[in-house]
Motif scaffolding. Sequence first.
Motif, PDB file in Angstrom:
ATOM      1  N   MET A  65      60.477  80.536  30.783  1.00 29.93           N
ATOM      2  CA  MET A  65      59.379  79.934  31.183  1.00 29.93           C
ATOM      3  C   MET A  65      59.198  80.835  32.565  1.00 29.93           C
ATOM      4  SD  MET A  65      58.686  76.001  31.924  1.00 29.93           S
ATOM      5  CE  MET A  65      59.879  75.422  33.325  1.00 29.93           C
ATOM      6  N   ALA A  66      57.868  80.728  32.768  1.00 25.72           N
ATOM      7  CA  ALA A  66      57.752  81.648  34.039  1.00 25.72           C
ATOM      8  C   ALA A  66      57.794  80.965  35.552  1.00 25.72           C
ATOM      9  CB  ALA A  66      56.311  82.196  33.831  1.00 25.72           C
ATOM     10  N   ARG A  67      58.223  81.512  36.291  1.00 26.12           N
ATOM     11  CA  ARG A  67      58.439  80.667  37.643  1.00 26.12           C
ATOM     12  C   ARG A  67      57.063  80.510  38.304  1.00 26.12           C
ATOM     13  NH1 ARG A  67      61.749  84.007  41.766  1.00 26.12           N
ATOM     14  NH2 ARG A  67      61.799  85.454  40.149  1.00 26.12           N
ATOM     15  N   PRO A  68      56.743  79.253  38.827  1.00 27.24           N
ATOM     16  CA  PRO A  68      55.483  78.969  39.417  1.00 27.24           C
ATOM     17  C   PRO A  68      55.355  79.834  40.691  1.00 27.24           C
ATOM     18  CG  PRO A  68      57.225  77.384  39.842  1.00 27.24           C
ATOM     19  CD  PRO A  68      57.862  78.180  38.998  1.00 27.24           C
ATOM     20  N   LYS A  69      54.134  80.135  40.781  1.00 31.04           N
ATOM     21  CA  LYS A  69      53.579  81.091  41.990  1.00 31.04           C
ATOM     22  C   LYS A  69      53.785  80.366  43.260  1.00 31.04           C
ATOM     23  CE  LYS A  69      50.546  83.793  39.281  1.00 31.04           C
ATOM     24  NZ  LYS A  69      49.006  84.149  38.952  1.00 31.04           N
ATOM     25  N   SER A  70      54.064  81.123  44.314  1.00 30.17           N
ATOM     26  CA  SER A  70      54.173  80.563  45.573  1.00 30.17           C
ATOM     27  C   SER A  70      53.103  81.082  46.523  1.00 30.17           C
ATOM     28  CB  SER A  70      55.431  81.473  46.250  1.00 30.17           C
ATOM     29  OG  SER A  70      55.475  81.286  47.719  1.00 30.17           O
ATOM     30  N   ASP A  71      52.701  79.892  47.232  1.00 34.64           N
ATOM     31  CA  ASP A  71      51.595  79.968  47.986  1.00 34.64           C
ATOM     32  C   ASP A  71      51.922  80.871  49.200  1.00 34.64           C
ATOM     33  OD1 ASP A  71      49.557  78.546  46.769  1.00 34.64           O
ATOM     34  OD2 ASP A  71      49.880  76.697  47.760  1.00 34.64           O
ATOM     35  N   ASP A  72      53.328  81.028  49.613  1.00 36.58           N
ATOM     36  CA  ASP A  72      53.943  81.437  50.638  1.00 36.58           C
ATOM     37  C   ASP A  72      53.682  83.226  50.337  1.00 36.58           C
ATOM     38  OD1 ASP A  72      54.371  79.488  52.205  1.00 36.58           O
ATOM     39  OD2 ASP A  72      56.488  79.239  51.708  1.00 36.58           O
ATOM     40  N   LYS A  73      54.096  83.447  49.087  1.00 33.80           N
ATOM     41  CA  LYS A  73      54.077  84.913  48.640  1.00 33.80           C
ATOM     42  C   LYS A  73      52.733  85.335  48.516  1.00 33.80           C
ATOM     43  CE  LYS A  73      58.541  85.675  46.269  1.00 33.80           C
ATOM     44  NZ  LYS A  73      59.152  86.104  44.875  1.00 33.80           N
ATOM     45  N   ARG A  74      51.816  84.533  47.904  1.00 29.57           N
ATOM     46  CA  ARG A  74      50.410  84.792  47.854  1.00 29.57           C
ATOM     47  C   ARG A  74      49.723  85.080  49.284  1.00 29.57           C
ATOM     48  NH1 ARG A  74      45.028  83.424  48.103  1.00 29.57           N
ATOM     49  NH2 ARG A  74      43.804  84.009  46.203  1.00 29.57           N
ATOM     50  N   ASN A  75      49.971  84.295  50.368  1.00 30.64           N
ATOM     51  CA  ASN A  75      49.566  84.667  51.891  1.00 30.64           C
ATOM     52  C   ASN A  75      50.127  85.646  52.324  1.00 30.64           C
ATOM     53  OD1 ASN A  75      47.791  82.316  51.377  1.00 30.64           O
ATOM     54  ND2 ASN A  75      49.465  80.869  52.288  1.00 30.64           N
ATOM     55  N   ALA A  76      51.473  85.955  52.182  1.00 33.46           N
ATOM     56  CA  ALA A  76      52.238  86.937  52.590  1.00 33.46           C
ATOM     57  C   ALA A  76      51.618  88.357  52.215  1.00 33.46           C
ATOM     58  CB  ALA A  76      53.822  87.291  52.308  1.00 33.46           C
ATOM     59  N   LEU A  77      51.245  88.357  50.813  1.00 33.15           N
ATOM     60  CA  LEU A  77      50.631  89.453  50.252  1.00 33.15           C
ATOM     61  C   LEU A  77      49.098  89.882  50.886  1.00 33.15           C
ATOM     62  CD1 LEU A  77      51.740  88.881  46.587  1.00 33.15           C
ATOM     63  CD2 LEU A  77      52.178  91.157  47.805  1.00 33.15           C
ATOM     64  N   LEU A  78      48.303  88.594  50.994  1.00 33.82           N
ATOM     65  CA  LEU A  78      47.143  88.743  51.801  1.00 33.82           C
ATOM     66  C   LEU A  78      47.277  89.399  53.291  1.00 33.82           C
ATOM     67  CD1 LEU A  78      45.257  85.529  50.435  1.00 33.82           C
ATOM     68  CD2 LEU A  78      44.846  87.962  50.017  1.00 33.82           C
ATOM     69  N   LEU A  79      48.324  88.943  53.843  1.00 37.00           N
ATOM     70  CA  LEU A  79      48.689  89.301  55.230  1.00 37.00           C
ATOM     71  C   LEU A  79      48.853  90.879  55.247  1.00 37.00           C
ATOM     72  CD1 LEU A  79      48.703  88.829  58.261  1.00 37.00           C
ATOM     73  CD2 LEU A  79      50.961  87.856  57.931  1.00 37.00           C
ATOM     74  N   ALA A  80      49.666  91.194  54.277  1.00 36.28           N
ATOM     75  CA  ALA A  80      50.256  92.591  54.180  1.00 36.28           C
ATOM     76  C   ALA A  80      49.088  93.356  54.049  1.00 36.28           C
ATOM     77  CB  ALA A  80      51.407  92.615  53.031  1.00 36.28           C
ATOM     78  N   ALA A  81      48.163  93.094  53.153  1.00 40.13           N
ATOM     79  CA  ALA A  81      46.884  93.689  52.568  1.00 40.13           C
ATOM     80  C   ALA A  81      46.105  93.844  53.819  1.00 40.13           C
ATOM     81  CB  ALA A  81      46.036  93.053  51.612  1.00 40.13           C
ATOM     82  N   GLU A  82      45.898  92.860  54.572  1.00 38.80           N
ATOM     83  CA  GLU A  82      45.165  92.873  55.987  1.00 38.80           C
ATOM     84  C   GLU A  82      45.771  94.023  56.868  1.00 38.80           C
ATOM     85  OE1 GLU A  82      44.869  90.294  59.730  1.00 38.80           O
ATOM     86  OE2 GLU A  82      44.356  89.050  58.146  1.00 38.80           O
ATOM     87  N   GLN A  83      47.019  93.896  57.056  1.00 36.12           N
ATOM     88  CA  GLN A  83      47.820  95.040  57.824  1.00 36.12           C
ATOM     89  C   GLN A  83      47.338  96.183  57.511  1.00 36.12           C
ATOM     90  OE1 GLN A  83      51.510  93.083  57.568  1.00 36.12           O
ATOM     91  NE2 GLN A  83      50.998  91.652  59.713  1.00 36.12           N
ATOM     92  N   VAL A  84      47.638  96.502  56.037  1.00 35.30           N
ATOM     93  CA  VAL A  84      47.659  97.846  55.445  1.00 35.30           C
ATOM     94  C   VAL A  84      46.086  98.415  55.719  1.00 35.30           C
ATOM     95  CG1 VAL A  84      47.922  99.201  53.392  1.00 35.30           C
ATOM     96  CG2 VAL A  84      49.711  97.647  54.156  1.00 35.30           C
ATOM     97  N   PHE A  85      45.294  97.542  55.251  1.00 37.06           N
ATOM     98  CA  PHE A  85      44.096  98.035  55.379  1.00 37.06           C
ATOM     99  C   PHE A  85      43.469  98.134  56.774  1.00 37.06           C
ATOM    100  CE2 PHE A  85      42.792  94.983  51.470  1.00 37.06           C
ATOM    101  CZ  PHE A  85      43.607  95.864  50.619  1.00 37.06           C
ATOM    102  N   ALA A  86      43.892  97.535  57.678  1.00 40.03           N
ATOM    103  CA  ALA A  86      43.659  97.904  59.103  1.00 40.03           C
ATOM    104  C   ALA A  86      44.121  99.141  59.607  1.00 40.03           C
ATOM    105  CB  ALA A  86      44.207  96.649  59.936  1.00 40.03           C
TER     106      ALA A  86
END
Length: 193
Positions: free
Chosen positions: A1-22
């Motif tokens: 069974m797949a683990r449920p996705k984490s909002d914290d991880k999703r948000n961390a990825l969005l923030l990381a993308a923002e930092q790298v794009f900047a």
Amino acid sequence: MARPKSDDKRNALLLAAEQVFAERGLAAAPTSAISKQAGVAEGTLFTYFRTKDELVNALYRAIKLELADVLMSHFPRQGPVRDRLEYLWNAFVSWGVANPQRLNVLDQLSVADIVTEESKAVGYEPFAEIEALALYSIETQVLEAYPCEFIAATMKALAETTMGFMSAFPDEADRYRKVGFDVFWNGVARHSA
């Protein structure tokens, strides 16, 4: 069974993308750098976003909806047009000064070909009331009969100039905030001859 996705991880990825794009710009930002910045395996990124394009669109929507919340949650729906536009001005420049990296990334995303029409529509929808106010103000001759897109672009450009001065001269931030709005208002308001 797949683990449920984490909002914290999703948000961390969005923030990381923002930092790298900047730091690197949208085109020069590989998903491996975003994963590394978020502290996750690259495969984890693709668990949350199937492609880099999907990540870019999710980030665009997140920033636009955050900005909409800042601008529209206390927007005065009654009163003089000048006061209402000044409220928007103040909210936008305050957000931009507090979030220069996010503003930089939003500017990049706003012209990116990979941001879909659907994402643009989602990002625009909360701001439709501002366009309606501008159109009404043009009809009632409060504002000059300039195209709405031009008024919005002028406001954004002057606001970003104002943010730069507010950041560079924090002791005079309030003065520049007011001067910036006055320059904008005097440029778009209809003046009696």
